[in-house]
Design an enzyme around this catalytic site. Structure first.
Site, PDB file in Angstrom:
ATOM      1  N   SER A  57       1.649   3.017  -0.577  1.00 20.96           N
ATOM      2  CA  SER A  57       3.085   2.963  -0.840  1.00 20.96           C
ATOM      3  C   SER A  57       3.827   3.451   0.391  1.00 20.96           C
ATOM      4  CB  SER A  57       3.458   3.840  -2.029  1.00 20.96           C
ATOM      5  OG  SER A  57       4.867   4.009  -2.028  1.00 20.96           O
TER       6      SER A  57
ATOM      7  N   ASN B 246       6.761   4.547   0.377  1.00 22.03           N
ATOM      8  CA  ASN B 246       7.911   5.340  -0.058  1.00 22.03           C
ATOM      9  C   ASN B 246       7.617   6.807  -0.332  1.00 22.03           C
ATOM     10  OD1 ASN B 246       9.570   3.000   0.040  1.00 22.03           O
ATOM     11  ND2 ASN B 246       8.583   2.326  -1.858  1.00 22.03           N
ATOM     12  N   THR B 247       6.385   7.247  -0.065  1.00 24.57           N
ATOM     13  CA  THR B 247       6.069   8.676  -0.106  1.00 24.57           C
ATOM     14  C   THR B 247       5.699   9.052   1.325  1.00 24.57           C
ATOM     15  OG1 THR B 247       5.314   8.614  -2.395  1.00 24.57           O
ATOM     16  CG2 THR B 247       4.473  10.412  -1.039  1.00 24.57           C
TER      17      THR B 247
ATOM     18  N   LYS C 213      -6.233   0.329  -2.788  1.00 24.86           N
ATOM     19  CA  LYS C 213      -5.127  -0.608  -2.509  1.00 24.86           C
ATOM     20  C   LYS C 213      -4.528  -0.307  -1.145  1.00 24.86           C
ATOM     21  CE  LYS C 213      -0.877  -2.512  -4.486  1.00 24.86           C
ATOM     22  NZ  LYS C 213      -0.044  -2.599  -5.708  1.00 24.86           N
TER      23      LYS C 213
HETATM   24  C1  FMN Z   1       9.814  -2.442  -7.892  1.00 20.60           C
HETATM   25  C2  FMN Z   1       8.405  -2.359  -7.420  1.00 20.60           C
HETATM   26  C3  FMN Z   1       7.675  -1.200  -7.662  1.00 20.60           C
HETATM   27  C4  FMN Z   1       6.353  -1.091  -7.248  1.00 20.60           C
HETATM   28  N1  FMN Z   1       5.655   0.040  -7.518  1.00 20.60           N
HETATM   29  C5  FMN Z   1       4.343   0.127  -7.169  1.00 20.60           C
HETATM   30  C6  FMN Z   1       3.579   1.272  -7.493  1.00 20.60           C
HETATM   31  O1  FMN Z   1       4.050   2.202  -8.141  1.00 20.60           O
HETATM   32  N2  FMN Z   1       2.291   1.303  -7.082  1.00 20.60           N
HETATM   33  C7  FMN Z   1       1.695   0.282  -6.383  1.00 20.60           C
HETATM   34  O2  FMN Z   1       0.511   0.350  -6.054  1.00 20.60           O
HETATM   35  N3  FMN Z   1       2.401  -0.838  -6.081  1.00 20.60           N
HETATM   36  C8  FMN Z   1       3.700  -0.934  -6.452  1.00 20.60           C
HETATM   37  N4  FMN Z   1       4.406  -2.071  -6.143  1.00 20.60           N
HETATM   38  C9  FMN Z   1       3.745  -3.130  -5.364  1.00 20.60           C
HETATM   39  C10 FMN Z   1       3.213  -4.267  -6.227  1.00 20.60           C
HETATM   40  O3  FMN Z   1       2.213  -3.823  -7.120  1.00 20.60           O
HETATM   41  C11 FMN Z   1       2.647  -5.391  -5.346  1.00 20.60           C
HETATM   42  O4  FMN Z   1       1.559  -4.879  -4.609  1.00 20.60           O
HETATM   43  C12 FMN Z   1       3.680  -5.943  -4.375  1.00 20.60           C
HETATM   44  O5  FMN Z   1       4.962  -6.001  -4.972  1.00 20.60           O
HETATM   45  C13 FMN Z   1       3.332  -7.353  -3.879  1.00 20.60           C
HETATM   46  O6  FMN Z   1       3.274  -8.275  -4.951  1.00 20.60           O
HETATM   47  P1  FMN Z   1       4.486  -9.277  -5.339  1.00 20.60           P
HETATM   48  O7  FMN Z   1       4.927  -9.935  -4.061  1.00 20.60           O
HETATM   49  O8  FMN Z   1       3.907 -10.213  -6.341  1.00 20.60           O
HETATM   50  O9  FMN Z   1       5.558  -8.414  -5.907  1.00 20.60           O
HETATM   51  C14 FMN Z   1       5.751  -2.179  -6.547  1.00 20.60           C
HETATM   52  C15 FMN Z   1       6.486  -3.349  -6.314  1.00 20.60           C
HETATM   53  C16 FMN Z   1       7.791  -3.452  -6.732  1.00 20.60           C
HETATM   54  C17 FMN Z   1       8.562  -4.717  -6.474  1.00 20.60           C
END
Ligand code: FMN
Length: 364
Positions: free
Chosen positions: A173, A175-176, A214
């Site tokens: 992530s 964001n941390t 991940k």
């Molecule tokens: C609003 C939002 C919150 C997310 N929160 C997490 C999270 O808490 N943990 C995590 O591993 N990935 C998080 N993700 C990432 C998604 O699981 C995914 O890896 C990423 O969005 C790419 O896939 P996508 O293009 O289909 O959205 C988040 C994505 C979005 C859009």
């Protein structure tokens, strides 16, 4: 029914503040009397890291951060659900606004910062639904103010193993602050040594609980070399590729929103994350399976991700733009492709294009 629901609700949800729309969607899945999606086509059944998935389409982490809607999501037809990211203690995340839609790009930027109710609340919810079955993975992270981040991951595994079909160790992530440093070789090796110990310790109480890692799509290829080598040496069960990107591709049309800090997901992430799936696949040499995630918004995109090396896929941002009907649409497309090409299982095409993709120019 889902299609009618999408037609009615998608334009309305998109008028709302993104975080309010997200809350409504989770509440809807929690309380609406959804009918069970039809059983998955047996052609789509697939086995990975010791689990039997009815189909390969999962919901990415971050949608159901607090494990409130796992049953609703399974009823929609997902083959598996990943809840979290959960941290040991509850935390509020970053100040709002922290979630942005880039409509013209079919993309999202988020800097949520692991807002969640904490592990105990999620444990209670998952224990209450445990008898309902279905594959529910638990994505784990560290508290922002933690003085020992590795201990946070270990404690979460110890605590949640009885209710987790698998764990995802999320070190990607953006964001941390500092979390992504856990991807560096020395720190990663120490983290994976400790979490695999916890996984093995939990075996007597909770049976086998596979452990996945991940990663970010922004690693360099030499960093990826190290990550895959350590994952193999430490016998991690699989990898999820990828989380959101800090890059801002020049093709983005919503330039103003693109300046917001946070991780970018959705369609503009597809090329980069698919390239990273292929790069990981060729390095893994079959030692472990991959979950491909990033920008999947159609059956064709799902197929490309699988051919790049993903045994399973996850979707998130695509649901915002395409609606809940995307799940069944992807499954129908995958099954009809298998029938048309006379294949008995998706495993026959996993990674079929990996070598070709890694020889292409780097996606921008
Ligand atoms: C609003 C939002 C919150 C997310 N929160 C997490 C999270 O808490 N943990 C995590 O591993 N990935 C998080 N993700 C990432 C998604 O699981 C995914 O890896 C990423 O969005 C790419 O896939 P996508 O293009 O289909 O959205 C988040 C994505 C979005 C859009």
């Amino acid at each position: 029914m889902i299609r009618a629901f999408d037609t009615m609700t998608l334009p309305l949800l998109r008028l709302l503040d993104p975080e309010v729309a997200h809350r409504l969607a989770v509440n809807g899945l929690r309380v609406l009397p959804l009918t069970q999606a039809p059983a998955s086509d047996p052609l789509l059944a697939i086995r990975a890291f010791g689990l039997n998935f009815p189909n390969p389409v999962g919901i990415g982490a971050g949608f159901d951060k607090n494990a409130e809607a796992a049953d609703g999501l399974l009823r929609l037809g997902f083959g598996f659900v990943e809840v979290g990211t959960l941290t040991p203690k509850p935390q509020g995340g970053n100040p709002r606004p922290r979630l942005f839609r880039l409509e013209a790009d079919e993309a999202v930027i988020n800097r949520m910062g692991f807002n969640n109710d904490g592990a105990e609340a999620a444990l209670r919810r998952l224990a209450a639904r445990a008898s309902h079955g279905g594959i529910v993975g638990v994505n784990i992270g560290a508290n922002k103010d933690s003085s020992d981040r590795v201990a946070d991951y270990v404690n979460l595994i110890d605590m949640m193993a009885p209710v987790a079909s698998y764990f995802t160790v999320n070190i990607s992530s953006p964001n941390t602050p500092g979390l992504r440093n856990l991807q560096n070789a020395t720190e990663l090796d120490d983290l994976l040594a400790r979490v695999t110990e916890a996984r093995d310790r939990a075996r007597a109480r909770a049976g086998d609980t596979p452990l996945l890692l991940k990663i970010a799509p922004d690693l360099t290829l030499s960093e990826l070399d190290d990550v895959v080598q350590i994952v193999r040496a430490r016998r991690i069960d699989g990898m999820i590729v990828s989380n959101t990107t800090l890059m801002r591709p020049p093709s983005l049309r919503d330039r103003a929103t693109a300046r917001e800090a946070g991780g970018l997901s959705g369609r503009p992430l597809f090329g980069l994350s698919t390239r990273m799936v292929a790069e990981t696949f060729v390095r893994a040499e079959g030692a472990f399976p991959l979950v491909g995630v990033g920008g999947i918004d159609s059956g064709g995109a799902a197929l490309t991700k699988i051919r790049a090396g993903a045994t399973l896929i996850q979707i998130y941002s695509g649901l915002i733009y395409k609606g809940l009907g995307l799940v069944e649409a992807i499954k129908a497309d995958l099954a009809s492709t298998l029938r048309r090409t006379n294949r008995a299982s998706l495993t026959e095409i996993v990674g079929a294009d990996a070598a070709t993709i890694t020889a292409e120019p780097w996606p921008v």
